[in-house]
Enzyme design. Structure first.
Site, PDB file in Angstrom:
ATOM      1  N   LYS A  84      50.414  47.775  47.911  1.00  0.00           N
ATOM      2  CA  LYS A  84      51.252  47.412  46.753  1.00  0.00           C
ATOM      3  C   LYS A  84      51.787  48.672  46.097  1.00  0.00           C
ATOM      4  O   LYS A  84      51.018  49.558  45.698  1.00  0.00           O
ATOM      5  CB  LYS A  84      50.405  46.669  45.726  1.00  0.00           C
ATOM      6  CG  LYS A  84      50.622  45.183  45.706  1.00  0.00           C
ATOM      7  CD  LYS A  84      49.737  44.632  44.608  1.00  0.00           C
ATOM      8  CE  LYS A  84      50.107  43.234  44.255  1.00  0.00           C
ATOM      9  NZ  LYS A  84      49.243  42.736  43.191  1.00  0.00           N
TER      10      LYS A  84
HETATM   11  C1  E4P Z   1      50.444  39.942  41.738  1.00  0.00           C
HETATM   12  O1  E4P Z   1      50.357  40.449  42.831  1.00  0.00           O
HETATM   13  C2  E4P Z   1      49.701  40.372  40.545  1.00  0.00           C
HETATM   14  O2  E4P Z   1      48.406  40.755  40.934  1.00  0.00           O
HETATM   15  C3  E4P Z   1      49.508  39.264  39.533  1.00  0.00           C
HETATM   16  O3  E4P Z   1      50.140  38.072  39.947  1.00  0.00           O
HETATM   17  C4  E4P Z   1      49.750  39.649  38.130  1.00  0.00           C
HETATM   18  O4  E4P Z   1      49.569  38.523  37.308  1.00  0.00           O
HETATM   19  P1  E4P Z   1      49.360  38.605  35.726  1.00  0.00           P
HETATM   20  O5  E4P Z   1      50.691  38.726  35.075  1.00  0.00           O
HETATM   21  O6  E4P Z   1      48.673  37.304  35.386  1.00  0.00           O
HETATM   22  O7  E4P Z   1      48.478  39.814  35.474  1.00  0.00           O
END
Ligand code: E4P
Length: 221
Positions: A84
């Site tokens: 990521k």
């Molecule tokens: C996606 O890959 C992220 O880990 C995640 O969906 C972030 O979500 P949040 O806005 O609930 O922290």
């Protein structure tokens, strides 16, 4: 639409995989921190061994050189790693370099179609629009998923859309209608997806009707 679990919790991941419906996992530094002070590499390796699909693991550096170095290390931990990388200028450069090395990059923290266009041009395997965080600031988060899916389809680009920052089950419905390839969902939302009061009432009524006539005799001898 494939379902990924958005968590670093091993118990939840094991349960999701046992249910047979989880095709991948996404983690991020906040989710890992929720598990306490862990050995990051050991945790990611364990998740990768459990999950039959890509496991997104985020870099911590904010400069491209650091992101690239971290990504090269992380990809040695398991075959099903996706790295990521945030949708920043530095992240874009890192994504381009890593994609040319056949690293599967998940471009994260995507909040605009422009960012998604650049992620696709850089060769990202996945792009993750954050639906819930856009909703939080009064925007229509799911519209971004719709726009990215349309764009990738129109130009026949291979980048896959992960609807992220999912907060409730109607986000899952809208993501599937928008044509997202994947929704990454918190464990709580996964459990909510199977719930329906009429199903529970139906199961109870079938059992009651059977028991009234058949007593406790079951199907098995
Ligand atoms: C996606 O890959 C992220 O880990 C995640 O969906 C972030 O979500 P949040 O806005 O609930 O922290």
């Amino acid at each position: 639409m494939q379902i990924f679990l958005d968590t670093a919790n091993l118990e939840h991941i094991r349960h999701g995989v046992d249910l047979g419906v989880i095709s991948g996992v996404t983690t991020n530094p906040s989710l890992v921190s929720k598990e306490g002070k862990v050995d990051y590499k050991a945790l990611v390796k364990e998740i990768c061994a459990i999950v039959p699909g890509p496991v997104s693991t985020e870099v911590l550096s904010q400069e491209s050189a650091g992101m690239i170095a971290e990504a090269r290390e992380i990809t040695t931990w398991a075959e099903n790693i996706a790295v990521k990388i945030p949708s920043t200028l530095e992240g874009l450069e890192a994504t381009s370099v890593l994609a040319r090395e056949n690293v599967r990059v998940n471009v994260t923290l995507c909040f605009s179609l422009n960012q998604a266009m650049l992620a696709a041009a850089a060769g990202a395997a996945f792009v993750s629009p954050f639906v819930g965080r856009l909703d939080d600031i009064g925007e229509e988060g799911m519209q971004l998923v719709v726009d990215i899916v349309d764009y990738l389809r129109y130009y026949d680009l291979p980048t896959r859309v992960i609807a992220a920052s999912i907060r409730h089950t109607s986000h899952c419905l809208s993501a599937s209608k928008a044509g997202a390839h994947i929704a990454t969902v918190p464990y709580k939302v996964l459990l909510q997806m199977i719930e329906h009061p009429l199903t529970d009432a139906g199961v109870r009524r079938f059992a009651d009707d059977w028991n009234k006539v058949m007593g406790d005799s079951g199907i098995l001898p």
